[in-house]
Design a protein around this motif. Structure first.
Motif, mmCIF file in Angstrom:
data_model
loop_
_atom_site.group_PDB
_atom_site.id
_atom_site.type_symbol
_atom_site.label_atom_id
_atom_site.label_comp_id
_atom_site.label_asym_id
_atom_site.label_seq_id
_atom_site.Cartn_x
_atom_site.Cartn_y
_atom_site.Cartn_z
ATOM 1 N N ARG A 13 -1.868 3.108 -2.156
ATOM 2 C CA ARG A 13 -2.918 3.884 -2.821
ATOM 3 C C ARG A 13 -3.317 5.096 -1.992
ATOM 4 O O ARG A 13 -3.554 6.187 -2.532
ATOM 5 N N LYS B 158 -2.619 4.651 -12.224
ATOM 6 C CA LYS B 158 -2.997 3.508 -13.059
ATOM 7 C C LYS B 158 -2.155 2.277 -12.715
ATOM 8 O O LYS B 158 -2.666 1.147 -12.693
ATOM 9 N N LYS C 107 -3.480 0.824 -9.566
ATOM 10 C CA LYS C 107 -4.745 0.139 -9.837
ATOM 11 C C LYS C 107 -4.508 -1.203 -10.515
ATOM 12 O O LYS C 107 -5.137 -2.217 -10.173
ATOM 13 N N ARG C 108 -3.574 -1.236 -11.494
ATOM 14 C CA ARG C 108 -3.275 -2.497 -12.178
ATOM 15 C C ARG C 108 -2.715 -3.530 -11.202
ATOM 16 O O ARG C 108 -3.067 -4.717 -11.267
ATOM 17 N N GLU D 262 -3.269 -3.626 -7.964
ATOM 18 C CA GLU D 262 -4.356 -4.057 -7.089
ATOM 19 C C GLU D 262 -5.251 -5.063 -7.805
ATOM 20 O O GLU D 262 -5.665 -6.080 -7.216
ATOM 21 N N GLU D 263 -5.533 -4.782 -9.062
ATOM 22 C CA GLU D 263 -6.379 -5.697 -9.822
ATOM 23 C C GLU D 263 -5.699 -7.051 -9.990
ATOM 24 O O GLU D 263 -6.362 -8.098 -9.934
ATOM 25 N N ASP E 242 -13.884 3.323 -5.941
ATOM 26 C CA ASP E 242 -12.728 3.333 -5.034
ATOM 27 C C ASP E 242 -12.421 1.962 -4.442
ATOM 28 O O ASP E 242 -11.546 1.810 -3.591
ATOM 29 N N GLY E 243 -13.170 0.923 -4.895
ATOM 30 C CA GLY E 243 -12.908 -0.420 -4.384
ATOM 31 C C GLY E 243 -13.477 -0.664 -3.005
ATOM 32 O O GLY E 243 -13.094 -1.632 -2.332
#
Length: 405
Positions: free
Chosen positions: A201, A252, A255-256, A258-259, A293-294
């Motif tokens: 990231r 994206k 992010k997916r 990481e999620e 940003d987590g």
């Protein structure tokens, strides 16, 4: 006497005959001279007519040649490529030689025009006009080549800008492909995958990461192309818009991933932490992760703690955060561990109720406006969090909910 007289008469006749013969010779000579003069005049006329014909033939050829030269000069160069412009510039010498030949022919025709002036009185003037026309054509060609040289220089600059954008686009496309491949080949434990995703990231969206640096360079290159009025780039099919979209899709995808990893980690933690408490902590984290940003900074952690009824002095909170993370930046995992520890060792339920009773002023509920006026000076986000989660302003139920999880 008669004989003498007859003889004298014969002599006279003879003299007259001789005079007649002489006269006839003179007439014959005069006739011959006239004939020769007439023939000379006819020959001169024929020669003049031949010169007129020669002039007309040559002047027609010269006019045709001048028309061709003029057409060449007037050819539009709009939309010409750099190579086509260079061809015109390189043909300048040959063009000049054609003009030289036409000017020499004009000089020769001008002499001929003077000889046939009696037959073609406008010939001399036509030659003068043709001479001026050729001079104008030469000047126009000089101007055209000068303009083409400037245009070619500009076109070369435009081509260089196009190549620069194309090279950057190709490199960025390879970067995005490589990062997408990296996403699809993550290995190791969930913690290791999480760490790899964090680094990925940073490369993709971090300010110092290669992705954002390359995208910034592409934006600059695209702006330079726009300023140069480059509509279509023949060196690449990529555009700044397609590349931005490609980068957005990559962000994206990161992010997916990481999620997904985070969900698996949370699932693991849920075996140790009651699901309701874990969900509450995660919701609190998400509310105060303003920039999404987590990560939570000191100010955001303070607001989250206040929202959960944990009241720590700034220096105390800073010390506890620094003890856990020297950079004082909490991920969700850091926050979960910190939150649980603080809930267990922090203020008691009674302390929190007493504090909210003071805000309520003895009332059973705290109005939304009262919550906002009291907590907004500390944090607008905290105030809105309390309004959203303290149903009907029932602070006792709110505290029960926090301490029962």
């Amino acid at each position: 006497a008669g004989a003498v007289e007859g003889h004298a008469g014969g002599q006279k006749v003879l003299q007259e005959m001789e005079q007649l013969a002489t006269r006839m010779e003179e007439v014959k000579a005069a006739g011959q001279a006239h004939r020769e003069k007439l023939e000379a005049a006819l020959e001169a006329e024929k020669t003049l007519q031949d010169k007129v014909k020669d002039y007309l033939r040559r002047v027609d050829n010269l006019d045709f040649q001048a028309d061709k030269l003029e057409e060449t000069v007037k050819t539009s160069d709009e939309g010409a490529t750099a190579a086509e412009m260079l061809d015109v510039e390189e043909s300048k010498a040959a063009f000049g030689q054609e003009v030289d030949a036409a000017e020499r022919e004009t000089e020769s025709l001008q002499q001929l025009a003077e000889e046939i002036a009696s037959k073609k009185p406008d010939a001399v003037e036509h030659c003068k006009q043709q001479k001026d026309r050729l001079a104008s054509i030469r000047s126009a060609m000089e101007e055209r080549c000068a303009n083409l040289s400037a245009l070619r220089t500009e076109e070369q600059k435009r081509d260089e800008l196009s190549r620069q954008f194309a090279d950057l686009a190709s490199a960025f496309n390879e970067f995005c492909d490589a990062k997408n491949n990296a996403l699809g080949s993550l290995t190791g434990s969930l913690e290791e995958q999480k760490e790899s995703l964090g680094k990925l990231r940073e490369e993709v969206v971090g300010e110092g990461g290669s992705g954002m640096q390359q995208l910034a360079a592409l934006n600059s290159a695209s702006e330079a192309c726009d300023e140069a009025n480059i509509v279509a780039n023949r060196h690449t099919t990529h555009t700044i818009y397609s590349l931005r979209s490609e980068h957005e899709q990559l962000v994206k995808a990161v992010k997916r991933s990481e999620e997904a990893v985070q969900a698996q980690l949370i699932a693991q933690k849920s075996l140790e932490i009651p699901p309701e408490r874990l969900r509450e902590i995660q919701e609190t984290f998400n509310v105060f992760d303003v920039d999404g940003d987590g990560k939570l900074k000191l100010s955001e952690v303070k607001e989250a703690c206040l929202g959960a009824g944990i009241d720590l002095e700034d220096d105390e909170l800073e010390a506890r955060m620094r003890a856990r993370k020297p950079d004082m930046i909490f991920t969700l995992d850091d926050f979960i561990a910190f939150f649980l520890a603080e809930i267990q060792s922090g203020d008691s339920k009674e302390d929190v109720v007493a504090a909210l009773e003071t805000v309520a002023g003895g009332d059973a509920n705290i109005e939304a406006d009262k919550l906002r006026s009291t907590f907004s000076p500390l944090s607008q986000d905290l105030a809105e969090y309390l309004v959203a989660n303290m149903a009907g302003g029932d602070y006792r139920a709110f505290v029960d909910q926090i301490f029962s999880r």
